[in-house]
Design a protein around this motif. Structure first.
Motif, PDB file in Angstrom:
ATOM      1  N   PRO A   1       0.834  -1.205   0.000  1.00 24.45           N
ATOM      2  CA  PRO A   1       0.000   0.000   0.000  1.00 24.45           C
ATOM      3  C   PRO A   1       0.865   1.249   0.000  1.00 24.45           C
ATOM      4  N   PHE A   2       0.421   2.270  -0.705  1.00 21.98           N
ATOM      5  CA  PHE A   2       1.114   3.553  -0.732  1.00 21.98           C
ATOM      6  C   PHE A   2       0.355   4.490   0.202  1.00 21.98           C
ATOM      7  N   GLU A   3       0.943   4.795   1.341  1.00 25.95           N
ATOM      8  CA  GLU A   3       0.312   5.655   2.333  1.00 25.95           C
ATOM      9  C   GLU A   3       1.204   6.861   2.609  1.00 25.95           C
ATOM     10  N   MET A   4       0.581   8.025   2.660  1.00 22.76           N
ATOM     11  CA  MET A   4       1.329   9.241   2.956  1.00 22.76           C
ATOM     12  C   MET A   4       0.343  10.275   3.501  1.00 22.76           C
ATOM     13  N   ALA A   5       0.819  11.169   4.373  1.00 23.83           N
ATOM     14  CA  ALA A   5      -0.082  12.152   4.966  1.00 23.83           C
ATOM     15  C   ALA A   5       0.671  13.410   5.373  1.00 23.83           C
ATOM     16  N   PHE A   6      -0.040  14.530   5.335  1.00 22.81           N
ATOM     17  CA  PHE A   6       0.423  15.800   5.880  1.00 22.81           C
ATOM     18  C   PHE A   6      -0.488  16.179   7.040  1.00 22.81           C
ATOM     19  N   PHE A   7       0.100  16.845   8.037  1.00 24.23           N
ATOM     20  CA  PHE A   7      -0.647  17.207   9.232  1.00 24.23           C
ATOM     21  C   PHE A   7      -0.516  18.700   9.479  1.00 24.23           C
ATOM     22  N   GLY A   8      -1.628  19.282   9.943  1.00 22.31           N
ATOM     23  CA  GLY A   8      -1.653  20.712  10.178  1.00 22.31           C
ATOM     24  C   GLY A   8      -0.937  21.123  11.439  1.00 22.31           C
ATOM     25  N   SER A   9      -0.673  22.398  11.524  1.00 21.27           N
ATOM     26  CA  SER A   9      -0.008  22.989  12.681  1.00 21.27           C
ATOM     27  C   SER A   9      -1.077  23.617  13.590  1.00 21.27           C
ATOM     28  N   PRO A  10      -0.929  23.475  14.931  1.00 24.92           N
ATOM     29  CA  PRO A  10       0.142  22.757  15.630  1.00 24.92           C
ATOM     30  C   PRO A  10      -0.135  21.260  15.686  1.00 24.92           C
ATOM     31  N   PHE A  11       0.925  20.461  15.595  1.00 19.83           N
ATOM     32  CA  PHE A  11       0.805  19.013  15.634  1.00 19.83           C
ATOM     33  C   PHE A  11       1.035  18.521  17.053  1.00 19.83           C
ATOM     34  N   THR A  12       0.165  17.617  17.518  1.00 16.23           N
ATOM     35  CA  THR A  12       0.373  16.970  18.813  1.00 16.23           C
ATOM     36  C   THR A  12       0.190  15.468  18.638  1.00 16.23           C
ATOM     37  N   PRO A  13       0.979  14.666  19.329  1.00 14.38           N
ATOM     38  CA  PRO A  13       0.829  13.212  19.216  1.00 14.38           C
ATOM     39  C   PRO A  13      -0.546  12.720  19.648  1.00 14.38           C
ATOM     40  N   GLN A  14      -1.209  13.462  20.558  1.00 12.62           N
ATOM     41  CA  GLN A  14      -2.494  13.014  21.068  1.00 12.62           C
ATOM     42  C   GLN A  14      -3.616  13.160  20.035  1.00 12.62           C
ATOM     43  N   SER A  15      -3.546  14.194  19.216  1.00 17.73           N
ATOM     44  CA  SER A  15      -4.605  14.416  18.221  1.00 17.73           C
ATOM     45  C   SER A  15      -3.997  15.061  16.982  1.00 17.73           C
ATOM     46  N   GLY A  16      -2.964  14.405  16.465  1.00 15.63           N
ATOM     47  CA  GLY A  16      -2.215  14.987  15.354  1.00 15.63           C
ATOM     48  C   GLY A  16      -3.010  15.174  14.087  1.00 15.63           C
ATOM     49  N   GLY A  17      -4.023  14.318  13.873  1.00 11.68           N
ATOM     50  CA  GLY A  17      -4.770  14.430  12.637  1.00 11.68           C
ATOM     51  C   GLY A  17      -6.013  15.266  12.736  1.00 11.68           C
ATOM     52  N   VAL A  18      -6.346  15.756  13.928  1.00 18.96           N
ATOM     53  CA  VAL A  18      -7.568  16.534  14.107  1.00 18.96           C
ATOM     54  C   VAL A  18      -7.233  18.006  13.909  1.00 18.96           C
ATOM     55  N   GLY A  19      -7.207  18.427  12.677  1.00 15.08           N
ATOM     56  CA  GLY A  19      -6.846  19.809  12.381  1.00 15.08           C
ATOM     57  C   GLY A  19      -7.665  20.350  11.245  1.00 15.08           C
TER      58      GLY A  19
END
Length: 338
Positions: free
Chosen positions: A108-126
């Motif tokens: 599988p080809f998986e890749m992602a960008f995450f918004g700022s600010p990034f936190t390990p607890q909710s890194g994708g909730v942006g």
């Protein structure tokens, strides 16, 4: 709890959508966010093992990152055991391309960008972020169904102009040639960790505001895969302010193309090579069941596309508390404009 109410949006009131930026629902007894409400795009495409298709999707992901680089902070590069880390803009695109080239066709080809600010607890909730998952059929996933999704804050969409957002969706669709997809205001969960608790927290919002996409596309894909019918890859999840439909999907059911062509002028069709993007009214609307706000343009689009909907759910996509039933609430939600 939510830090603010979902805004009231009437047909002519675009400015109220800016308040979506402040909507943030937390886990019970926690300060960690479990969902937010940006503008979203979800595009489903086939050929996930094809090198050219992967390359195209990869370029589109980077085009998003380039445009919104000021709002992004972390990246998860393709390859096994990769974790999100700060973006190195000068070198990461080359590193991602090399990692993609080194993947086997069956990987599988998986890749992602995450918004700022990034936190390990909710890194994708942006309010900003994007992810790509390209894979092919196998024993556990018989459907050839990959996805590209991304989010943009409501205020950024309004600053750039709604017409620009529509143009972007049309351009991405022309490049990717997805089977189907939707775009507009929607729920953003954590891109790293799925959470049944977060899904349950979203249900009251989705049940009240029909113009808000539920964000449970992962669960939709799981349910489709269970049936093991390749024809279901041409079935759509739902509609939103913008609904992307390939010619293959439209022509899979007789009469749908004629129904789309008969839509009122308030629901323009944006044609691209291989499909169309259907727009449900001049501006996105959320509606409100509590106030009896009916979204007529959304109802028109839903009626035209109803024969294309996937309704073969086994368990449903919503986690709900008794006496509610998850399957019943799922069917009620996908039929909410009927």
């Amino acid at each position: 709890m939510a830090t603010t109410e979902i805004p009231d949006t009437e047909r002519s009131d675009v400015s109220a959508l800016r308040a979506l930026d402040t909507v943030e629902v937390h886990y019970p007894m926690s300060e960690d966010a479990c969902l937010r409400v940006p503008f979203k795009a979800w595009l489903w495409f086939d050929g996930g093992r094809n090198a050219d298709r992967r390359a195209t999707a990869h370029e589109l992901l980077w085009a998003y990152a380039s445009r919104y680089h000021d709002a992004l902070s972390h990246v998860q590069l393709p390859g096994k055991r990769q974790k999100p880390r700060p973006i190195h803009w000068e070198t990461d695109k080359t590193a991602a391309s090399e990692a993609l080239a080194g993947l086997a066709e069956t990987d599988p080809f998986e890749m992602a960008f995450f918004g700022s600010p990034f936190t390990p607890q909710s890194g994708g909730v942006g309010l900003f972020g994007a992810s790509l998952l390209a894979w092919g059929p196998d024993e556990l996933r018989p459907l050839d169904l990959s996805r590209l999704e991304y989010s943009v804050s409501a205020s950024r969409v309004l600053d750039d102009g709604l017409a620009e957002f529509v143009s972007d969706i049309v351009a991405v669709s022309a490049a990717l040639r997805p089977l189907h997809g939707v775009a507009g205001p929607g729920v953003q969960f954590d891109r790293i960790y799925g959470s049944t608790t977060a899904y349950a927290m979203a249900f009251p919002l989705c049940a009240r505001f029909p113009g808000l996409h539920c964000g449970l596309d992962r669960m939709f894909a799981v349910e489709m895969q269970v049936d093991r019918s390749t024809a279901d890859a041409l079935k759509i999840f739902t509609i939103n302010w913008l609904t992307v439909l390939s010619d293959a999907v439209i022509d899979s059911v007789p009469g749908v193309r004629a129904a789309l062509e008969a839509l009122p002028d308030s629901c323009p069709r944006h044609v691209y090579p291989g499909g169309i993007v259907v727009q449900a009214g001049p501006v996105p609307q959320l509606g409100d069941r509590n106030r009896g706000l009916v979204l007529d343009d959304y109802r028109h689009v839903a009626a035209a596309t109803a024969p294309l909907r996937f309704e073969g759910y086994g368990l449903g996509i919503f986690d709900v508390e008794q006496p509610l039933d998850g399957l019943e609430e799922t069917l009620r939600w996908i039929r909410r404009f009927d």
